[in-house]
Motif scaffolding. Structure first.
Motif, short mmCIF file in Angstrom:
data_model
loop_
_atom_site.label_atom_id
_atom_site.label_comp_id
_atom_site.label_asym_id
_atom_site.label_seq_id
_atom_site.Cartn_x
_atom_site.Cartn_y
_atom_site.Cartn_z
N GLU A 107 50.39 63.04 114.59
CA GLU A 107 49.82 62.33 115.11
C GLU A 107 49.60 62.18 116.57
OE1 GLU A 107 52.99 57.84 116.02
OE2 GLU A 107 53.64 59.72 115.26
N THR A 108 48.74 61.22 117.24
CA THR A 108 48.07 60.63 118.45
C THR A 108 48.02 58.76 118.27
OG1 THR A 108 46.20 60.58 117.01
CG2 THR A 108 46.18 62.81 117.94
N GLN A 109 47.83 58.58 119.21
CA GLN A 109 48.05 57.08 119.66
C GLN A 109 48.11 56.81 120.96
OE1 GLN A 109 52.30 54.44 119.52
NE2 GLN A 109 52.51 56.30 118.64
N ALA A 110 47.13 56.15 121.09
CA ALA A 110 47.00 55.02 122.64
C ALA A 110 48.19 54.16 122.40
CB ALA A 110 45.62 54.82 122.69
N LEU A 111 49.02 54.26 123.50
CA LEU A 111 50.24 53.41 123.95
C LEU A 111 49.40 52.37 125.21
CD1 LEU A 111 52.62 56.35 124.89
CD2 LEU A 111 52.07 55.37 122.77
N PRO A 112 50.90 51.57 125.16
CA PRO A 112 49.57 50.23 126.11
C PRO A 112 50.09 50.04 127.13
CG PRO A 112 51.43 49.38 123.86
CD PRO A 112 51.46 50.97 123.74
N ASP A 113 50.67 50.90 127.57
CA ASP A 113 50.21 51.52 129.28
C ASP A 113 49.14 52.12 129.78
OD1 ASP A 113 51.09 53.95 128.44
OD2 ASP A 113 52.87 54.04 129.86
N GLY A 114 48.27 52.73 128.34
CA GLY A 114 47.40 53.36 128.94
C GLY A 114 47.62 54.56 128.93
N SER A 115 48.83 55.20 128.73
CA SER A 115 48.75 56.49 127.96
C SER A 115 48.48 57.09 126.79
CB SER A 115 50.83 57.05 128.23
OG SER A 115 51.02 56.71 129.89
N GLN A 139 59.27 70.62 116.66
CA GLN A 139 58.12 69.16 116.88
C GLN A 139 57.74 69.34 118.23
OE1 GLN A 139 58.24 65.11 115.06
NE2 GLN A 139 58.34 66.41 113.29
N LEU A 140 56.61 69.10 118.56
CA LEU A 140 56.72 69.20 120.49
C LEU A 140 56.11 67.95 120.59
CD1 LEU A 140 56.79 70.27 122.93
CD2 LEU A 140 54.19 70.43 123.07
N ASP A 141 56.87 66.62 121.01
CA ASP A 141 56.18 65.67 121.63
C ASP A 141 55.61 65.39 123.31
OD1 ASP A 141 56.89 64.37 119.29
OD2 ASP A 141 57.83 63.45 119.86
N VAL A 142 54.24 64.92 123.61
CA VAL A 142 54.10 64.82 124.24
C VAL A 142 53.03 63.67 125.00
CG1 VAL A 142 51.92 66.21 125.79
CG2 VAL A 142 52.95 67.21 124.65
N THR A 143 53.26 63.59 125.77
CA THR A 143 52.95 62.06 126.45
C THR A 143 51.81 62.14 127.85
OG1 THR A 143 54.92 60.74 125.46
CG2 THR A 143 53.63 59.60 126.88
N VAL A 144 51.02 61.67 127.72
CA VAL A 144 50.56 62.09 129.14
C VAL A 144 49.85 60.61 129.90
CG1 VAL A 144 47.45 63.12 129.74
CG2 VAL A 144 48.78 64.21 128.10
N GLY A 145 50.32 60.84 130.73
CA GLY A 145 49.45 59.08 131.83
C GLY A 145 50.37 59.47 132.89
N LYS A 146 50.77 58.55 133.92
CA LYS A 146 50.50 59.12 135.67
C LYS A 146 51.61 60.30 135.59
CE LYS A 146 50.18 54.38 136.82
NZ LYS A 146 51.23 53.36 137.63
N ALA A 147 52.60 60.64 135.07
CA ALA A 147 53.99 61.59 134.49
C ALA A 147 53.74 62.28 133.10
CB ALA A 147 55.00 61.57 134.45
N LEU A 148 53.82 63.56 133.25
CA LEU A 148 53.44 64.35 131.85
C LEU A 148 54.97 64.42 131.49
CD1 LEU A 148 51.48 65.84 129.83
CD2 LEU A 148 52.50 68.52 131.44
N ARG A 149 54.96 63.75 130.11
CA ARG A 149 56.45 63.90 129.47
C ARG A 149 56.33 65.05 128.51
NH1 ARG A 149 60.02 62.27 125.36
NH2 ARG A 149 61.87 61.18 125.95
N VAL A 150 57.09 66.33 128.19
CA VAL A 150 57.36 67.34 127.27
C VAL A 150 59.05 67.29 126.13
CG1 VAL A 150 56.39 69.36 126.47
CG2 VAL A 150 55.56 68.15 128.48
#
Length: 300
Positions: A107-115, A139-150
């Protein structure tokens, strides 16, 4: 899935694109208003993360090799389903096989906050099942934003419990190891691998002046890398983790590894969130264990 199919199905405008950077090695390039990052599909290996207007947070060796089946020096290697040497079979790869086998994009997704959000799944094979016979999904979920969440999630799909060792073996970019102190592990017990796993208690902040390879146990605390050279701190917050590993190979070992470069070890330190040694996790049938790390930058 071919490169063309990946881009047709999972690319998001200029925010997520897939590129082949070496024969058989595909990366996801992420660029949004907050940060840029690269993730290799081999190992679901986060190679780089750099918030806009900041120095890189994740260290990648300029000599890192991107080749099928080879581990990448730097970034965020995934140690799974064991940490360190295998408990009973020394022929199996140290830190498990997850970091050197293919993962698929789910899955890939553009999030509402720009992440930007990406989800990867470990691909099983006869070779992986021979090393890890327990029915499970990873599974590995990665959120790339102001912070990096793994987030690394392991689900037990079988009928018997299994024991799991794991770590996000993250390399952090620093100005110079002499200008850095790690806070957050004061008064914690650690096993010192440089001194044959002797057990000590950390008195103060961690200053590195020689080879360091320590497993801090029974700690869920945040760690903060204070970097006077870059006038910033990197905060490592975590969930589902009772161990923190601190590693710098120092000069002699780094030189022998061959992919650090001259004095490369001075610009990095590993602070790894995981569950190792006496903190390995038992995952019951039907249960999912989640290891989460969040990396953010603060001003000093």
């Amino acid at each position: 899935m071919t490169l063309s199919e990946l881009n047709q199905r999972y690319a998001i405008g200029n925010h997520v694109q897939f590129k082949e950077i070496a024969d058989g090695v595909i990366i996801a390039e992420i660029a949004n208003q907050h940060a840029v990052a690269n993730i290799a599909l081999q190992g679901a290996h986060i190679a780089t993360f750099q918030p806009r207007g900041e120095e890189p947070v994740i260290w990648l060796s300029p000599y890192a090799k991107f080749a099928p089946g080879k581990s990448i020096r730097g970034g965020v290697p995934i140690c799974w389903p064991w940490f360190g040497p295998h408990k009973t079979d020394s022929k199996l790869p140290g830190h498990g096989y997850a970091r050197t086998v293919p993962w698929e994009v789910l899955e890939t997704q553009a999030l509402p906050d720009g992440s930007t959000f990406l989800r990867f799944g470990l691909i099983e094979s006869d070779a992986t099942r021979a090393q890890w016979p327990h029915p499970s999904t990873v599974q590995l979920d990665v959120t790339v934003g102001k912070a990096l969440r793994v987030e690394l999630a392991t689900s037990n799909t079988g009928k018997a419990a299994f024991e799991l060792g794991e770590a996000l073996h993250t390399y952090f970019h620093i100005s110079d190891v002499a200008k850095m102190t790690i806070r957050g592990l004061e008064n914690c017990e650690y096993l010192d691998k440089v001194q044959d796993f002797a057990r000590f208690i950390q008195k103060d902040g961690i200053v590195i002046e020689s080879e360091v390879d320590r497993v801090y146990v029974n700690t869920a605390a945040d760690c903060v890398i204070e970097d006077k050279g870059l006038k910033r701190a990197i905060r490592i917050a975590k969930q589902g983790s009772k161990s923190t590993v601190v590693w710098n190979p120092w000069t002699e070992k780094a030189d022998k590894m061959g992919d650090f470069g001259e004095n490369g070890h001075r610009g990095m330190v590993c602070v790894e969130s995981g569950n190792a040694l006496e903190n390995v996790v038992t995952v019951a049938p039907g249960e999912t264990h989640k290891l989460v790390a969040i990396y953010s930058v603060e001003k000093l």
